[in-house]
Scaffold this motif. Sequence first.
Motif, PDB file in Angstrom:
ATOM      1  N   GLN A   1      -1.432  -2.645  14.121  1.00 14.04           N
ATOM      2  CA  GLN A   1      -2.171  -3.205  12.987  1.00 14.04           C
ATOM      3  C   GLN A   1      -2.772  -4.560  13.346  1.00 14.04           C
ATOM      4  O   GLN A   1      -3.932  -4.838  13.030  1.00 14.04           O
ATOM      5  CB  GLN A   1      -1.249  -3.355  11.778  1.00 14.04           C
ATOM      6  CG  GLN A   1      -0.781  -2.069  11.183  1.00 14.04           C
ATOM      7  CD  GLN A   1       0.293  -2.283  10.119  1.00 14.04           C
ATOM      8  OE1 GLN A   1       0.820  -3.383   9.961  1.00 14.04           O
ATOM      9  NE2 GLN A   1       0.610  -1.218   9.395  1.00 14.04           N
ATOM     10  N   ILE A   2      -2.005  -5.406  14.004  1.00 17.68           N
ATOM     11  CA  ILE A   2      -2.490  -6.733  14.398  1.00 17.68           C
ATOM     12  C   ILE A   2      -3.625  -6.604  15.398  1.00 17.68           C
ATOM     13  O   ILE A   2      -4.630  -7.312  15.306  1.00 17.68           O
ATOM     14  CB  ILE A   2      -1.334  -7.579  14.977  1.00 17.68           C
ATOM     15  CG1 ILE A   2      -0.330  -7.920  13.873  1.00 17.68           C
ATOM     16  CG2 ILE A   2      -1.857  -8.845  15.628  1.00 17.68           C
ATOM     17  CD1 ILE A   2       0.946  -8.558  14.380  1.00 17.68           C
ATOM     18  N   SER A   3      -3.474  -5.697  16.345  1.00 13.19           N
ATOM     19  CA  SER A   3      -4.497  -5.490  17.361  1.00 13.19           C
ATOM     20  C   SER A   3      -5.823  -5.069  16.731  1.00 13.19           C
ATOM     21  O   SER A   3      -6.890  -5.577  17.112  1.00 13.19           O
ATOM     22  CB  SER A   3      -4.024  -4.440  18.361  1.00 13.19           C
ATOM     23  OG  SER A   3      -5.020  -4.175  19.310  1.00 13.19           O
ATOM     24  N   MET A   4      -5.761  -4.171  15.777  1.00  8.91           N
ATOM     25  CA  MET A   4      -6.988  -3.728  15.093  1.00  8.91           C
ATOM     26  C   MET A   4      -7.609  -4.871  14.293  1.00  8.91           C
ATOM     27  O   MET A   4      -8.829  -5.027  14.265  1.00  8.91           O
ATOM     28  CB  MET A   4      -6.688  -2.534  14.187  1.00  8.91           C
ATOM     29  CG  MET A   4      -6.308  -1.280  14.935  1.00  8.91           C
ATOM     30  SD  MET A   4      -7.577  -0.732  16.092  1.00  8.91           S
ATOM     31  CE  MET A   4      -8.896  -0.342  14.972  1.00  8.91           C
ATOM     32  N   GLU A   5      -6.775  -5.678  13.669  1.00  9.63           N
ATOM     33  CA  GLU A   5      -7.269  -6.821  12.888  1.00  9.63           C
ATOM     34  C   GLU A   5      -7.978  -7.835  13.795  1.00  9.63           C
ATOM     35  O   GLU A   5      -9.065  -8.323  13.464  1.00  9.63           O
ATOM     36  CB  GLU A   5      -6.098  -7.483  12.169  1.00  9.63           C
ATOM     37  CG  GLU A   5      -6.480  -8.634  11.280  1.00  9.63           C
ATOM     38  CD  GLU A   5      -5.253  -9.243  10.613  1.00  9.63           C
ATOM     39  OE1 GLU A   5      -5.282 -10.465  10.378  1.00  9.63           O
ATOM     40  OE2 GLU A   5      -4.294  -8.513  10.334  1.00  9.63           O
ATOM     41  N   ILE A   6      -7.386  -8.124  14.934  1.00 11.41           N
ATOM     42  CA  ILE A   6      -7.987  -9.069  15.874  1.00 11.41           C
ATOM     43  C   ILE A   6      -9.288  -8.501  16.428  1.00 11.41           C
ATOM     44  O   ILE A   6     -10.287  -9.219  16.551  1.00 11.41           O
ATOM     45  CB  ILE A   6      -6.997  -9.402  17.012  1.00 11.41           C
ATOM     46  CG1 ILE A   6      -5.835 -10.230  16.470  1.00 11.41           C
ATOM     47  CG2 ILE A   6      -7.689 -10.144  18.144  1.00 11.41           C
ATOM     48  CD1 ILE A   6      -4.716 -10.468  17.467  1.00 11.41           C
ATOM     49  N   LYS A   7      -9.282  -7.212  16.744  1.00 11.25           N
ATOM     50  CA  LYS A   7     -10.487  -6.571  17.286  1.00 11.25           C
ATOM     51  C   LYS A   7     -11.629  -6.604  16.273  1.00 11.25           C
ATOM     52  O   LYS A   7     -12.776  -6.895  16.623  1.00 11.25           O
ATOM     53  CB  LYS A   7     -10.170  -5.136  17.677  1.00 11.25           C
ATOM     54  CG  LYS A   7     -11.328  -4.415  18.326  1.00 11.25           C
ATOM     55  CD  LYS A   7     -10.933  -3.013  18.739  1.00 11.25           C
ATOM     56  CE  LYS A   7     -12.100  -2.287  19.340  1.00 11.25           C
ATOM     57  NZ  LYS A   7     -11.749  -0.920  19.731  1.00 11.25           N
ATOM     58  N   GLN A   8     -11.340  -6.325  15.019  1.00 13.88           N
ATOM     59  CA  GLN A   8     -12.370  -6.364  13.985  1.00 13.88           C
ATOM     60  C   GLN A   8     -12.895  -7.780  13.776  1.00 13.88           C
ATOM     61  O   GLN A   8     -14.098  -7.984  13.607  1.00 13.88           O
ATOM     62  CB  GLN A   8     -11.834  -5.806  12.671  1.00 13.88           C
ATOM     63  CG  GLN A   8     -11.607  -4.320  12.692  1.00 13.88           C
ATOM     64  CD  GLN A   8     -10.918  -3.817  11.435  1.00 13.88           C
ATOM     65  OE1 GLN A   8     -10.494  -4.597  10.593  1.00 13.88           O
ATOM     66  NE2 GLN A   8     -10.796  -2.503  11.323  1.00 13.88           N
ATOM     67  N   ASP A   9     -12.003  -8.750  13.796  1.00 12.13           N
ATOM     68  CA  ASP A   9     -12.400 -10.143  13.633  1.00 12.13           C
ATOM     69  C   ASP A   9     -13.301 -10.589  14.780  1.00 12.13           C
ATOM     70  O   ASP A   9     -14.335 -11.225  14.563  1.00 12.13           O
ATOM     71  CB  ASP A   9     -11.158 -11.026  13.549  1.00 12.13           C
ATOM     72  CG  ASP A   9     -11.460 -12.437  13.114  1.00 12.13           C
ATOM     73  OD1 ASP A   9     -12.477 -12.635  12.413  1.00 12.13           O
ATOM     74  OD2 ASP A   9     -10.681 -13.345  13.453  1.00 12.13           O
TER      75      ASP A   9
ATOM     76  N   ILE B   1       8.963   0.114  14.631  1.00 11.08           N
ATOM     77  CA  ILE B   1       8.452  -0.789  13.591  1.00 11.08           C
ATOM     78  C   ILE B   1       7.571  -1.864  14.215  1.00 11.08           C
ATOM     79  O   ILE B   1       6.461  -2.132  13.744  1.00 11.08           O
ATOM     80  CB  ILE B   1       9.624  -1.425  12.805  1.00 11.08           C
ATOM     81  CG1 ILE B   1      10.335  -0.370  11.975  1.00 11.08           C
ATOM     82  CG2 ILE B   1       9.132  -2.565  11.926  1.00 11.08           C
ATOM     83  CD1 ILE B   1      11.677  -0.825  11.434  1.00 11.08           C
ATOM     84  N   ILE B   2       8.054  -2.465  15.295  1.00 10.90           N
ATOM     85  CA  ILE B   2       7.288  -3.528  15.956  1.00 10.90           C
ATOM     86  C   ILE B   2       6.002  -2.978  16.553  1.00 10.90           C
ATOM     87  O   ILE B   2       4.954  -3.613  16.470  1.00 10.90           O
ATOM     88  CB  ILE B   2       8.154  -4.229  17.025  1.00 10.90           C
ATOM     89  CG1 ILE B   2       9.281  -5.007  16.341  1.00 10.90           C
ATOM     90  CG2 ILE B   2       7.316  -5.153  17.896  1.00 10.90           C
ATOM     91  CD1 ILE B   2      10.305  -5.590  17.290  1.00 10.90           C
ATOM     92  N   SER B   3       6.055  -1.776  17.129  1.00  7.90           N
ATOM     93  CA  SER B   3       4.843  -1.215  17.746  1.00  7.90           C
ATOM     94  C   SER B   3       3.792  -0.856  16.700  1.00  7.90           C
ATOM     95  O   SER B   3       2.591  -1.063  16.930  1.00  7.90           O
ATOM     96  CB  SER B   3       5.187   0.007  18.597  1.00  7.90           C
ATOM     97  OG  SER B   3       5.618   1.079  17.795  1.00  7.90           O
ATOM     98  N   LYS B   4       4.220  -0.353  15.555  1.00 12.73           N
ATOM     99  CA  LYS B   4       3.244  -0.042  14.495  1.00 12.73           C
ATOM    100  C   LYS B   4       2.594  -1.319  13.974  1.00 12.73           C
ATOM    101  O   LYS B   4       1.393  -1.359  13.717  1.00 12.73           O
ATOM    102  CB  LYS B   4       3.912   0.734  13.363  1.00 12.73           C
ATOM    103  CG  LYS B   4       4.227   2.156  13.754  1.00 12.73           C
ATOM    104  CD  LYS B   4       4.898   2.914  12.636  1.00 12.73           C
ATOM    105  CE  LYS B   4       5.262   4.305  13.104  1.00 12.73           C
ATOM    106  NZ  LYS B   4       5.879   5.104  12.046  1.00 12.73           N
ATOM    107  N   ARG B   5       3.385  -2.368  13.823  1.00 12.77           N
ATOM    108  CA  ARG B   5       2.825  -3.652  13.373  1.00 12.77           C
ATOM    109  C   ARG B   5       1.899  -4.232  14.439  1.00 12.77           C
ATOM    110  O   ARG B   5       0.865  -4.815  14.118  1.00 12.77           O
ATOM    111  CB  ARG B   5       3.948  -4.633  13.029  1.00 12.77           C
ATOM    112  CG  ARG B   5       3.453  -5.967  12.566  1.00 12.77           C
ATOM    113  CD  ARG B   5       2.652  -5.864  11.277  1.00 12.77           C
ATOM    114  NE  ARG B   5       2.103  -7.164  10.940  1.00 12.77           N
ATOM    115  CZ  ARG B   5       0.888  -7.368  10.466  1.00 12.77           C
ATOM    116  NH1 ARG B   5       0.083  -6.361  10.218  1.00 12.77           N
ATOM    117  NH2 ARG B   5       0.469  -8.589  10.204  1.00 12.77           N
ATOM    118  N   ALA B   6       2.252  -4.063  15.716  1.00 16.75           N
ATOM    119  CA  ALA B   6       1.401  -4.549  16.800  1.00 16.75           C
ATOM    120  C   ALA B   6       0.052  -3.829  16.793  1.00 16.75           C
ATOM    121  O   ALA B   6      -0.995  -4.457  17.034  1.00 16.75           O
ATOM    122  CB  ALA B   6       2.093  -4.361  18.143  1.00 16.75           C
TER     123      ALA B   6
END
Length: 110
Positions: free
Chosen positions: A40-48, A33-38
Motif C-alpha cells: 500500500q505504501i509503495s503504491m502511494e509513493i509511486k502515485q505521488d 500484515i507488514i508486506s500488505k502494508r508495504a
Amino acid sequence: MDYKKSKAPVDTVTRNIMDLCQDTGNIYETVAIISKRANQISMEIKQDLSKKLQEFASYNDTLEEVFENREQIEISRYYEKLPKATLLATQEYIEGNVFWRDPSKDKELL
C-alpha cells in the motif's frame, strides 16, 4: 500516511522476530500484515511521484530536444533517498499504527 516525516531507518535494521510477533502470535501472519502494508505504501509513493513528475512531462517526439530539468532531478533524488516501503511498514507496525483484522477469528466471535 506521511512517509516524509516517518522515523523509519533508511538502512536495514536487525530486529528481534519475537518482538514483532507478540501481537499476532504468529511470525508468518506478522510478515503478511507488514508486506500488505508495504504494498500500500509503495503504491502511494509511486502515485505521488508520478503526479509530481507529470508537471514536467513533454510530449515532443523529437529525440534531439532532450532537456534535463533540475527540479525533476531533485524530486527523483528525494524519492530515491526515502526509506523503502518495507521499512516504513515495519516502523508503522512497531509503533502500532497498522490496523488489521483476521476474518477467520471474526467468525469465531460471532
